[in-house]
Write an enzyme that holds these catalytic residues in place. Structure first.
Site, PDB file in Angstrom:
ATOM      1  N   GLU A  16       0.813  -1.215   0.000  1.00 36.48           N
ATOM      2  CA  GLU A  16       0.000   0.000   0.000  1.00 36.48           C
ATOM      3  C   GLU A  16       0.848   1.266   0.000  1.00 36.48           C
ATOM      4  OE1 GLU A  16      -3.008   0.150  -0.705  1.00 36.48           O
ATOM      5  OE2 GLU A  16      -3.547  -1.957  -0.501  1.00 36.48           O
ATOM      6  N   TYR A  61       8.358  10.306  -4.823  1.00 34.71           N
ATOM      7  CA  TYR A  61       7.831  10.553  -3.469  1.00 34.71           C
ATOM      8  C   TYR A  61       8.672   9.824  -2.431  1.00 34.71           C
ATOM      9  CZ  TYR A  61       3.665  13.033  -5.103  1.00 34.71           C
ATOM     10  OH  TYR A  61       2.808  13.952  -5.653  1.00 34.71           O
ATOM     11  N   TYR A  99      -6.353   6.439   4.146  1.00 32.82           N
ATOM     12  CA  TYR A  99      -6.532   5.402   3.123  1.00 32.82           C
ATOM     13  C   TYR A  99      -5.765   4.129   3.488  1.00 32.82           C
ATOM     14  CZ  TYR A  99      -5.655   2.326  -0.618  1.00 32.82           C
ATOM     15  OH  TYR A  99      -5.527   1.157  -1.315  1.00 32.82           O
ATOM     16  N   ASP A 117      -9.942   6.163  -1.851  1.00 32.06           N
ATOM     17  CA  ASP A 117      -8.798   6.596  -2.656  1.00 32.06           C
ATOM     18  C   ASP A 117      -9.336   7.244  -3.925  1.00 32.06           C
ATOM     19  OD1 ASP A 117      -9.782   4.495  -4.108  1.00 32.06           O
ATOM     20  OD2 ASP A 117      -7.812   3.716  -4.642  1.00 32.06           O
ATOM     21  N   CYS A 178     -19.066   2.767 -19.661  1.00 35.03           N
ATOM     22  CA  CYS A 178     -20.470   2.885 -19.233  1.00 35.03           C
ATOM     23  C   CYS A 178     -21.398   1.961 -20.017  1.00 35.03           C
ATOM     24  CB  CYS A 178     -20.945   4.325 -19.387  1.00 35.03           C
ATOM     25  SG  CYS A 178     -19.973   5.508 -18.436  1.00 35.03           S
TER      26      CYS A 178
END
Length: 338
Positions: A16, A61, A99, A117, A178
């Site tokens: 995660e 990050y 989260y 999320d 969709c």
DNA sequence: AAGACGGGGTT
DNA sequence: AACCCAGTCTT
């Protein structure tokens, strides 16, 4: 996903963290390498930080890697290696937000906490026709509450996995499927043709441009590196001695800069070559970097606190930002003689 | 509440 | 070039 159904809290946590703001295809190989090298949380806790950063190199990050390592040490020491089992304790871990705490709690322990999320924001905003901005405090509250109401409390892990999968594979940001959607009959966005405008985000980020002049100071002893410890991008990664400037520099301007004066006191004759400008987009910045090669017959008197001398063949042991990695990869192709 | 923090894929 | 990704932390 390779870790779908995973119950080991350490592996759920690891996956995660890696997947925060990261696509599965990009994070997957990193997860495999981490799992291989650090099978247990104690293995990660015992690793040197530079090694962890090197394994994380290229994923971005980097605070995630630093927090991952910090938390591994914390769990190994304070919890004797046993991962905490309550939502509150999990949430208190460094690098673990709402989260990730919900994901670990539900996937590893079957606790009834709904994940929210990017996928969940998208599915819920469209299905229920909610146009509250998802990056506002009001929106976060609203979507969290709705997600909590919808959660299947008998099987929270399966439910969470399902809604995330649905968002990732069916209700995508662009061109959602969709026409072949189970929720067509109840989806407000489909009914009103609002798939393209939901979810709503209010803030848009602006980028600033920065110019980095990198000095490749090479002597028979090796070359100089700098560890980025200041509060800035790429913290704890390595780079070459750098001078930030207001614009791209000419050779005549470079040799006036403090850094050049300090590390190449011999003057501009020491300058061997200069690279093309390399460019990299970050989330909030555009970086333009130029690499100046300086060849010295003898190592200069450098600040030992700030720089370290590294032999060329050991370069690959250090974790670099992507832009430096790219320069290193194809430097021979772009260097221009001065 | 707003900004900072990477890198890569898609449109 | 803009958007977004299995978000979190700092100010």
């Amino acid at each position: 996903m390779p870790w779908k159904g995973e119950k080991n809290p350490y592996l759920v946590w690891l996956s995660e963290i890696i997947l925060q703001q990261t696509r599965v295809e990009q994070g997957w190989p990193y997860f495999e390498r981490f799992r291989e090298k650090y099978p247990k949380v104690e293995d990660l806790a015992d690793a040197p930080e530079d090694e962890v950063m090197k394994l994380w190199e290229g994923l971005g990050y980097y605070s995630r890697a630093r927090n991952l390592h910090f938390t591994a040490k914390y769990i190994a020491k304070e919890f004797k290696g046993v991962f905490p089992k309550t939502y509150e304790e999990i949430l208190s871990l460094k690098g673990v937000g709402p989260y990730t705490a919900s994901a670990i709690a539900s996937f590893a322990y079957g606790l009834p906490h709904a994940v929210v999320d990017g996928n969940v924001y998208r599915v819920l905003s469209r299905c229920f026709g909610i146009d509250t901005p998802i990056d506002s405090t009001k929106g976060k509250k609203e979507f969290n509450q709705l997600a909590d109401e919808l959660l299947n409390r008998k099987k929270p892990g399966e439910y969470n996995q399902a809604i995330i999968d649905f968002g990732a594979t069916h209700c995508m940001p662009k061109n959602p499927m969709c026409g072949d959607c189970e929720l067509q009959a109840i989806c407000v966005a489909f009914k009103e043709g609002k798939q393209g405008v939901l979810p709503v985000k209010e803030k848009k980020i602006k980028k600033r441009t920065r110019y980095f002049q990198y000095l490749i100071v090479e002597s028979p002893d090796g070359l100089l590196l700098h560890k980025r410890v200041e509060k800035d991008i790429w913290q704890n990664l390595y780079e070459f001695p750098v001078q930030e400037t207001e614009k791209i520099l000419e050779t005549s301007e470079l040799i006036e800069e403090d850094l050049f004066l300090a590390l190449a006191p011999g003057g501009k004759e020491l300058l061997q070559a200069v690279s093309r400008p390399f460019q990299q987009m970050l989330s909030h910045q555009k970086i333009i970097a130029v690499f100046w090669e300086i060849s010295l017959s003898k190592t200069p008197d450098y600040d030992k606190e700030k720089y370290l001398l590294v032999e060329r063949e050991n370069l690959s042991k250090f974790a670099f930002p992507k832009i430096i990695d790219r320069y290193l990869q194809d430097k021979s192709l772009y260097l221009k003689m001065i």
